[in-house]
Motif scaffolding. Structure first.
Motif, PDB file in Angstrom:
ATOM      1  N   GLY A   8     -60.941 -55.677  -3.094  1.00  0.00           N
ATOM      2  CA  GLY A   8     -61.266 -54.964  -4.319  1.00  0.00           C
ATOM      3  C   GLY A   8     -61.296 -55.912  -5.504  1.00  0.00           C
ATOM      4  N   PRO A   9     -61.858 -55.463  -6.619  1.00  0.00           N
ATOM      5  CA  PRO A   9     -61.952 -56.318  -7.801  1.00  0.00           C
ATOM      6  C   PRO A   9     -60.665 -56.291  -8.615  1.00  0.00           C
ATOM      7  N   PRO A  10     -60.368 -57.348  -9.356  1.00  0.00           N
ATOM      8  CA  PRO A  10     -59.212 -57.324 -10.256  1.00  0.00           C
ATOM      9  C   PRO A  10     -59.494 -56.423 -11.458  1.00  0.00           C
ATOM     10  N   LEU A  11     -58.433 -55.873 -12.006  1.00  0.00           N
ATOM     11  CA  LEU A  11     -58.549 -55.007 -13.184  1.00  0.00           C
ATOM     12  C   LEU A  11     -59.255 -55.732 -14.326  1.00  0.00           C
ATOM     13  N   VAL A  20     -53.462 -46.116 -12.257  1.00  0.00           N
ATOM     14  CA  VAL A  20     -53.174 -47.547 -12.309  1.00  0.00           C
ATOM     15  C   VAL A  20     -51.836 -47.791 -13.005  1.00  0.00           C
ATOM     16  N   ALA A  21     -51.598 -47.056 -14.083  1.00  0.00           N
ATOM     17  CA  ALA A  21     -50.333 -47.216 -14.813  1.00  0.00           C
ATOM     18  C   ALA A  21     -49.143 -46.887 -13.924  1.00  0.00           C
ATOM     19  N   LEU A  22     -49.231 -45.794 -13.181  1.00  0.00           N
ATOM     20  CA  LEU A  22     -48.115 -45.379 -12.333  1.00  0.00           C
ATOM     21  C   LEU A  22     -47.897 -46.346 -11.181  1.00  0.00           C
ATOM     22  N   ARG A  23     -48.971 -46.784 -10.541  1.00  0.00           N
ATOM     23  CA  ARG A  23     -48.831 -47.682  -9.392  1.00  0.00           C
ATOM     24  C   ARG A  23     -48.297 -49.051  -9.813  1.00  0.00           C
ATOM     25  N   THR A  24     -48.778 -49.569 -10.929  1.00  0.00           N
ATOM     26  CA  THR A  24     -48.310 -50.889 -11.353  1.00  0.00           C
ATOM     27  C   THR A  24     -46.869 -50.826 -11.863  1.00  0.00           C
ATOM     28  N   ALA A  45     -55.582 -59.694 -14.455  1.00  0.00           N
ATOM     29  CA  ALA A  45     -56.157 -60.492 -13.374  1.00  0.00           C
ATOM     30  C   ALA A  45     -55.319 -60.441 -12.110  1.00  0.00           C
ATOM     31  N   ASN A  46     -54.039 -60.055 -12.234  1.00  0.00           N
ATOM     32  CA  ASN A  46     -53.154 -59.980 -11.074  1.00  0.00           C
ATOM     33  C   ASN A  46     -52.935 -58.546 -10.607  1.00  0.00           C
ATOM     34  N   VAL A  47     -53.820 -57.651 -11.017  1.00  0.00           N
ATOM     35  CA  VAL A  47     -53.824 -56.267 -10.530  1.00  0.00           C
ATOM     36  C   VAL A  47     -55.155 -56.050  -9.826  1.00  0.00           C
ATOM     37  N   VAL A  48     -55.123 -55.828  -8.527  1.00  0.00           N
ATOM     38  CA  VAL A  48     -56.341 -55.620  -7.744  1.00  0.00           C
ATOM     39  C   VAL A  48     -56.514 -54.126  -7.477  1.00  0.00           C
ATOM     40  N   ASP A  77     -49.846 -62.128  -6.631  1.00  0.00           N
ATOM     41  CA  ASP A  77     -49.543 -63.446  -7.183  1.00  0.00           C
ATOM     42  C   ASP A  77     -48.162 -63.542  -7.815  1.00  0.00           C
ATOM     43  N   PHE A  78     -47.261 -64.162  -7.074  1.00  0.00           N
ATOM     44  CA  PHE A  78     -45.910 -64.435  -7.564  1.00  0.00           C
ATOM     45  C   PHE A  78     -45.759 -65.924  -7.879  1.00  0.00           C
ATOM     46  N   GLY A  79     -46.844 -66.526  -8.388  1.00  0.00           N
ATOM     47  CA  GLY A  79     -46.877 -67.979  -8.585  1.00  0.00           C
ATOM     48  C   GLY A  79     -45.779 -68.524  -9.474  1.00  0.00           C
ATOM     49  N   ILE A  80     -45.362 -67.779 -10.508  1.00  0.00           N
ATOM     50  CA  ILE A  80     -44.291 -68.283 -11.375  1.00  0.00           C
ATOM     51  C   ILE A  80     -43.118 -67.317 -11.382  1.00  0.00           C
ATOM     52  N   ALA A  81     -43.040 -66.475 -10.345  1.00  0.00           N
ATOM     53  CA  ALA A  81     -41.919 -65.542 -10.247  1.00  0.00           C
ATOM     54  C   ALA A  81     -40.621 -66.314 -10.058  1.00  0.00           C
ATOM     55  N   ARG A  82     -39.544 -65.729 -10.527  1.00  0.00           N
ATOM     56  CA  ARG A  82     -38.237 -66.340 -10.362  1.00  0.00           C
ATOM     57  C   ARG A  82     -37.211 -65.255 -10.086  1.00  0.00           C
ATOM     58  N   ALA A  83     -36.151 -65.629  -9.401  1.00  0.00           N
ATOM     59  CA  ALA A  83     -35.052 -64.708  -9.181  1.00  0.00           C
ATOM     60  C   ALA A  83     -34.371 -64.413 -10.512  1.00  0.00           C
ATOM     61  N   ALA A  84     -34.036 -63.143 -10.743  1.00  0.00           N
ATOM     62  CA  ALA A  84     -33.446 -62.747 -12.013  1.00  0.00           C
ATOM     63  C   ALA A  84     -32.122 -63.453 -12.265  1.00  0.00           C
ATOM     64  N   ASP A  85     -31.316 -63.674 -11.203  1.00  0.00           N
ATOM     65  CA  ASP A  85     -30.031 -64.328 -11.416  1.00  0.00           C
ATOM     66  C   ASP A  85     -30.214 -65.793 -11.824  1.00  0.00           C
TER      67      ASP A  85
END
Length: 294
Positions: free
Chosen positions: A85-88, A106-110, A130-133, A143-151
């Motif tokens: 599918g296309p990105p938002l 879209v709001a509820l799912r994201t 761009a990261n919502v398909v 895309d969790f390219g710059i995700a980090r653990a909260a702790d």
């Protein structure tokens, strides 16, 4: 690569290149390969490993699942579910703002995706259109390219030469290189919903420095956005992280706002009142009968 046949390039970013691939059973997948391979620096490899670890922890219907990863070889890669599918970002850019019914979905799912991400102890840090398909089963966050653990984020991070993220969807605390937590993702969600509803990000476009200056110092422009979602987006875009709702609170608010109004329950008359009314009726009938006889 690792038993996956690469069919073509889907996109690329600062960290890696994403390919469309096919697994051994013939199914489509996405394969993200670390840019540089053996020549990638230790910091880049470390971030790639953290991305893989973060993505594996998230279990939600509205996020792309990680299926496989090899972060120790000569060419580290991560294999994820392919969401067709296309990105938002592209949908709104080409077709304009989303219709109200689609926007609510879209709001509820994201929001549900962010709730799952935060429940796993992860902060996405790059939530954006761009990261919502928009797949056949609804919107999914990728895309969790710059995700980090909260702790890890709660501890002191080494300051970087520039903020990490996408200008226009970065929270003020992210731009100012302060402690970043789940509220930063909520801020980005609010900005993305404004874009989806109006066709414009709430802090405009232009040079990154100018956009980030507006994020930190100016109120958001919500355009012609209306209804409960406008109020919710405004709360998410508060400069103060503590004033923003949490992702689970977003989900609850959206569900309550979309559900049909409850039907009023019929008023029940207590039994003792029924008896009083019946006795009164008997007295009235008896009085009428006596009046006729005399």
């Amino acid at each position: 690569m690792g038993g996956y046949r690469l069919l073509g390039r889907l996109g690329e970013g600062g960290q890696g290149v994403v390919y469309l691939g096919r697994d051994g059973d013939g199914g489509l997948v996405t394969v993200k390969v670390l840019r540089g391979g053996l020549d990638a620096g230790q910091r880049a490899r470390s971030r790639f490993v953290k991305e893989a670890d973060a993505a594996r922890k998230v279990a939600g219907r509205h996020t792309a699942r990680v299926l496989d990863a090899d972060v120790t070889g000569d060419r580290p890669y991560i294999v994820s579910e392919f969401v067709e599918g296309p990105p938002l970002q592209r949908v709104v850019a080409e077709d304009g703002p989303l219709p109200a019914p689609q926007l609510r979905k879209v709001a509820l799912r994201t929001a549900g995706a962010l709730a799952a991400i935060h429940r796993a102890g992860i902060v996405h840090r790059d939530f954006k259109p761009a990261n919502v398909v928009l797949g056949p089963d609804g919107a999914k966050v990728i895309d969790f390219g710059i995700a980090r653990a909260a702790d890890a984020l709660a501890r002191t991070e080494p300051l970087t030469t520039s903020p990490i993220g996408t200008p226009g969807y970065m929270a003020p605390e992210q731009i100012e290189d302060e402690q970043v937590g789940p509220p930063a993702d909520v801020f980005a969600w609010g900005a993305a919903m404004v874009f989806a509803a109006t066709g414009r990000p709430p802090f405009g476009t232009g040079p990154s420095a100018a956009v980030m200056r507006r994020v930190t110092s100016r109120p958001p422009d919500l355009g012609d956005m209306d209804g409960p979602l406008r109020d919710l987006a405004a709360r998410c875009l508060d400069k103060n992280p503590a004033a923003r709702p949490t992702a689970p609170q977003l989900v609850r608010a959206l569900r309550e706002g979309q559900g049909p109004a409850p039907k009023p329950r019929p008023t029940r008359i207590p039994r003792y009142r029924w008896r009083m009314m019946l006795a009164l009726a008997v007295v009235i009938i008896a009085g009428f009968a006596l009046g006729v006889l005399f």
